[in-house]
Design a protein around this motif. Structure first.
Motif, PDB file in Angstrom:
ATOM      1  N   SER A  52       0.798  -1.225   0.000  1.00 23.57           N
ATOM      2  CA  SER A  52       0.000   0.000   0.000  1.00 23.57           C
ATOM      3  C   SER A  52       0.831   1.276   0.000  1.00 23.57           C
ATOM      4  O   SER A  52       0.310   2.344  -0.287  1.00 23.57           O
ATOM      5  CB  SER A  52      -0.888   0.014   1.248  1.00 23.57           C
ATOM      6  N   GLY A  53       2.099   1.177   0.357  1.00 25.32           N
ATOM      7  CA  GLY A  53       2.897   2.378   0.583  1.00 25.32           C
ATOM      8  C   GLY A  53       2.804   2.885   2.007  1.00 25.32           C
ATOM      9  O   GLY A  53       3.452   3.868   2.363  1.00 25.32           O
ATOM     10  N   ARG A  54       2.019   2.208   2.836  1.00 26.50           N
ATOM     11  CA  ARG A  54       1.860   2.596   4.240  1.00 26.50           C
ATOM     12  C   ARG A  54       2.317   1.432   5.118  1.00 26.50           C
ATOM     13  O   ARG A  54       1.724   0.349   5.066  1.00 26.50           O
ATOM     14  CB  ARG A  54       0.399   2.946   4.545  1.00 26.50           C
ATOM     15  N   PRO A  55       3.345   1.643   5.935  1.00 25.15           N
ATOM     16  CA  PRO A  55       3.853   0.543   6.755  1.00 25.15           C
ATOM     17  C   PRO A  55       2.934   0.196   7.913  1.00 25.15           C
ATOM     18  O   PRO A  55       2.452   1.076   8.629  1.00 25.15           O
ATOM     19  CB  PRO A  55       5.199   1.068   7.273  1.00 25.15           C
ATOM     20  N   ALA A  56       2.667  -1.091   8.053  1.00 24.57           N
ATOM     21  CA  ALA A  56       1.918  -1.610   9.200  1.00 24.57           C
ATOM     22  C   ALA A  56       2.356  -3.051   9.390  1.00 24.57           C
ATOM     23  O   ALA A  56       2.603  -3.766   8.410  1.00 24.57           O
ATOM     24  CB  ALA A  56       0.418  -1.530   8.964  1.00 24.57           C
ATOM     25  N   PHE A  57       2.462  -3.482  10.636  1.00 32.58           N
ATOM     26  CA  PHE A  57       2.928  -4.839  10.892  1.00 32.58           C
ATOM     27  C   PHE A  57       2.214  -5.427  12.095  1.00 32.58           C
ATOM     28  O   PHE A  57       2.107  -4.792  13.143  1.00 32.58           O
ATOM     29  CB  PHE A  57       4.442  -4.855  11.152  1.00 32.58           C
ATOM     30  N   VAL A  58       1.728  -6.662  11.910  1.00 36.59           N
ATOM     31  CA  VAL A  58       1.103  -7.418  12.997  1.00 36.59           C
ATOM     32  C   VAL A  58       1.627  -8.848  12.912  1.00 36.59           C
ATOM     33  O   VAL A  58       1.622  -9.453  11.841  1.00 36.59           O
ATOM     34  CB  VAL A  58      -0.435  -7.421  12.885  1.00 36.59           C
ATOM     35  N   LEU A  59       2.064  -9.381  14.034  1.00 37.40           N
ATOM     36  CA  LEU A  59       2.453 -10.789  14.121  1.00 37.40           C
ATOM     37  C   LEU A  59       1.729 -11.418  15.304  1.00 37.40           C
ATOM     38  O   LEU A  59       1.870 -10.966  16.440  1.00 37.40           O
ATOM     39  CB  LEU A  59       3.964 -10.938  14.308  1.00 37.40           C
ATOM     40  N   HIS A  60       0.962 -12.458  15.035  1.00 38.00           N
ATOM     41  CA  HIS A  60       0.354 -13.270  16.082  1.00 38.00           C
ATOM     42  C   HIS A  60       1.041 -14.632  16.065  1.00 38.00           C
ATOM     43  O   HIS A  60       0.824 -15.432  15.147  1.00 38.00           O
ATOM     44  CB  HIS A  60      -1.141 -13.435  15.851  1.00 38.00           C
ATOM     45  N   ALA A  61       1.891 -14.845  17.040  1.00 36.28           N
ATOM     46  CA  ALA A  61       2.610 -16.121  17.141  1.00 36.28           C
ATOM     47  C   ALA A  61       3.045 -16.304  18.584  1.00 36.28           C
ATOM     48  O   ALA A  61       3.557 -15.366  19.201  1.00 36.28           O
ATOM     49  CB  ALA A  61       3.831 -16.132  16.219  1.00 36.28           C
ATOM     50  N   ARG A  62       2.848 -17.497  19.090  1.00 36.77           N
ATOM     51  CA  ARG A  62       3.255 -17.800  20.458  1.00 36.77           C
ATOM     52  C   ARG A  62       4.351 -18.861  20.424  1.00 36.77           C
ATOM     53  O   ARG A  62       4.072 -20.064  20.353  1.00 36.77           O
ATOM     54  CB  ARG A  62       2.059 -18.296  21.276  1.00 36.77           C
ATOM     55  N   PHE A  63       5.581 -18.381  20.416  1.00 35.02           N
ATOM     56  CA  PHE A  63       6.710 -19.300  20.493  1.00 35.02           C
ATOM     57  C   PHE A  63       6.872 -19.755  21.939  1.00 35.02           C
ATOM     58  O   PHE A  63       6.721 -18.965  22.871  1.00 35.02           O
ATOM     59  CB  PHE A  63       7.985 -18.626  19.990  1.00 35.02           C
ATOM     60  N   THR A  64       7.194 -21.010  22.110  1.00 29.79           N
ATOM     61  CA  THR A  64       7.241 -21.567  23.467  1.00 29.79           C
ATOM     62  C   THR A  64       8.653 -21.602  24.042  1.00 29.79           C
ATOM     63  O   THR A  64       8.810 -21.893  25.229  1.00 29.79           O
ATOM     64  CB  THR A  64       6.666 -22.993  23.467  1.00 29.79           C
TER      65      THR A  64
END
Length: 201
Positions: A118-130
């Motif tokens: 999009s030209g617009r930075p956004a970041f989401v990470l859903h992760a549960r490392f154990t």
């Protein structure tokens, strides 16, 4: 005309020199899955090889850094350079699909990657490392790497590990899904810029 207003070339070469790291990276988004990795973070070398093969890109990374302190600076800066290479390779993004989405399994783990160039930075990470580490690699650096890529590429990047047990498998699924989703997003599907505004910047 500035580089971000030119039509996509689908390739770029980036150099970054700081007091902490030295990175040279080249990327071809119209490649054949060839990877050449020369830097002292073995797990990230492995992950970027997977990203390259499963995205059908060509990627070369030669880098050094203060890994005697920890891997953070080098991992972050390689991510910044990869993101910048993606941005420069796509220019004004004319003709590309813009969006990409993939679910990728790795044995018992399943990851999802969704991209908007999009030209617009956004970041989401859903992760549960154990575990705190995968081998010698801090699992928290998975987040830092992808955040750096998203910010410099100016993409919206949403990543999730939907489920999994083995931390290596979860990270591997993320990198493979990212490569596949990016490959879809950069496919040429027309001639104009896919935006009601007429620009993606």
């Amino acid at each position: 005309m500035s580089s971000n207003m030119e039509r996509p070339t689908f390739s770029a070469a980036i150099e970054r020199e700081t007091g902490e790291t030295s990175v040279r990276l080249s990327l071809n988004l119209r490649g054949e899955g060839h990877a050449l990795m020369d830097f002292p973070v073995p797990f990230l070398r492995h992950m970027l090889h997977l990203f390259t093969v499963h995205g059908s890109f060509d990627l070369t990374v030669s880098a050094t850094g203060d890994v005697d302190v920890d891997d953070h600076h080098l991992v972050e800066d390689i991510g910044l350079c990869l993101g910048r290479a993606i941005r420069e390779a796509l220019g004004n993004k004319a003709g590309i699909r813009r969006y990409g989405e993939r679910h990728v399994p790795m044995d018992e783990a399943l990851a999802r990657a969704v991209i908007d160039l999009s030209g617009r930075p956004a970041f989401v990470l859903h992760a549960r490392f154990t575990d705190a580490r995968i081998g010698t690699f801090p699992t928290e650096l998975v987040h830092e790497f992808f955040k750096s890529v998203a910010n410099e590429a100016r993409m919206a990047l949403h990543l999730a590990v939907l489920y999994g047990e083995n931390n290596h498998h979860m990270a591997e699924a993320l990198f493979k899904a990212f490569g596949q989703a990016l490959r879809e997003a950069v496919e040429v599907t027309g001639d104009g810029v896919r935006s009601s505004k007429g620009v993606l910047e």
